[in-house]
Motif scaffolding. Structure first.
Motif: not given
Length: 317
Positions: A3-14, A52-54
């Motif tokens: 299970k991966k950590d939640a993406p940062s806002l910058d990555l999600a925005a990308q 996003v699925l962890p």
């Protein structure tokens, strides 16, 4: 399972920016998501949600399929506008959906509006329950399962129910219920097992309560969050709703009345709903027993105790 950590806002925005071909939006993390990481995107007057699925080895594909399928059946659920089985930047599966207008029916200003909205939701959840699933338990989300099949993890309902029951009741006997009460719950579930196993597996929401039923200006607008979909008895969701009913308003009777107009509910169906409310309550208490004590614990204990007494009389135990 990784299970991966939640993406940062910058990555999600990308990710969102690449799909929209624009940076003219605002993005924020929504912390209410449990099974997925959720981000709210403000795009002018339009609102979208990135989910996003962890688990990096799993896919949102079956959930995308469910959204598309039930929308074709006339159910008001979020429209999926973008899906990636495996996003290369995140290493996870992502989906972008349109907003269901309004807010949770919990925010209704009057009990009368609440009952009217629950009446409409009863018809919609009954339609969802018409979808058949191959097997019971959590819908398999493995990467090879991202097509159009819906398959549960277990072959039989007993395989899904029984292992949790013994473990949960042992834990609760140490902290919540007396040994006499846990023994009574075991007897009730064992007596009702044949009834609970009387249906083929159908699609259930899995977390169906009023927080996932949306309204706008007192009018029903849809059902959200299919992150807990399962294969089970079609009455599972009604049991789940009844378990959680009354935390603010009471809406089960209105929900069941409209449900009954689509799929007739017999005396034995109503009995099965009570059995599911009891089992799900025990399962939830087992899961959260070690967490900081709060009003949700108290509500579950109250409802489980009520259902236990009700079922003892109905089953003549």
């Amino acid at each position: 399972m990784i299970k991966k950590d939640a993406p940062s806002l910058d990555l999600a925005a990308q990710i969102v920016g690449e799909y929209l071909n624009s940076t003219a939006f605002k993005i924020e993390r929504v912390l209410s998501g449990v099974s997925t990481y959720v981000y709210r995107i403000r795009l002018g007057e339009e609102t979208l949600y990135l989910r996003v699925l962890p688990e990096q080895e799993r896919s949102l594909g079956v959930e995308v399929h469910v959204h598309s399928l039930v929308r074709r059946m006339g159910v008001q659920v979020p429209e999926v506008i973008h899906f990636e089985h495996h996003n290369e930047v995140l290493g996870m599966s992502v989906m972008l959906v349109k907003e269901i207008p309004g807010s949770s029916v919990e925010d209704c200003i009057s009990n009368g509006e609440y009952e009217d909205i629950l009446y409409q939701a009863g018809q919609q959840i009954a339609v969802i329950h018409q979808v058949k699933v191959d097997g019971f338990g959590w819908i398999i989300r493995d990467q090879e399962q991202y097509g159009n099949s819906l398959r549960g993890e277990k072959k039989t309902l007993q395989d899904y129910i029984c292992p949790y029951l013994e473990e949960d009741l042992f834990l609760l006997s140490q902290k919540v219920f007396s040994k006499v009460e846990t023994s009574q719950i075991t007897d009730i579930i064992n007596s009702g097992m044949e009834l609970m196993s009387g249906h083929e597996a159908h699609l259930v929401h899995g977390d169906f309560d009023d927080s996932h039923i949306f309204q706008q200006a007192g009018k029903y607008t849809g059902i959200i969050d299919f992150g807990e979909i399962q294969g089970s008895s079609p009455l599972y969701d009604l049991g789940h709703f009844k378990l959680h009913d009354g935390q603010r308003y009471y809406g089960f009777d209105s929900l069941a009345k409209r449900y009954d107009a689509v799929t007739s509910l017999s005396y034995y169906d109503l009995l099965e709903i009570d059995l599911w409310a009891l089992w799900i309550g025990v399962r939830r208490l087992g899961m959260i027993c070690g967490r900081t004590w709060g009003c949700y614990h108290e509500h579950l204990i109250k409802t489980v105790t009520m259902e236990m007494e009700l079922l003892k009389n109905k089953l003549k135990l």
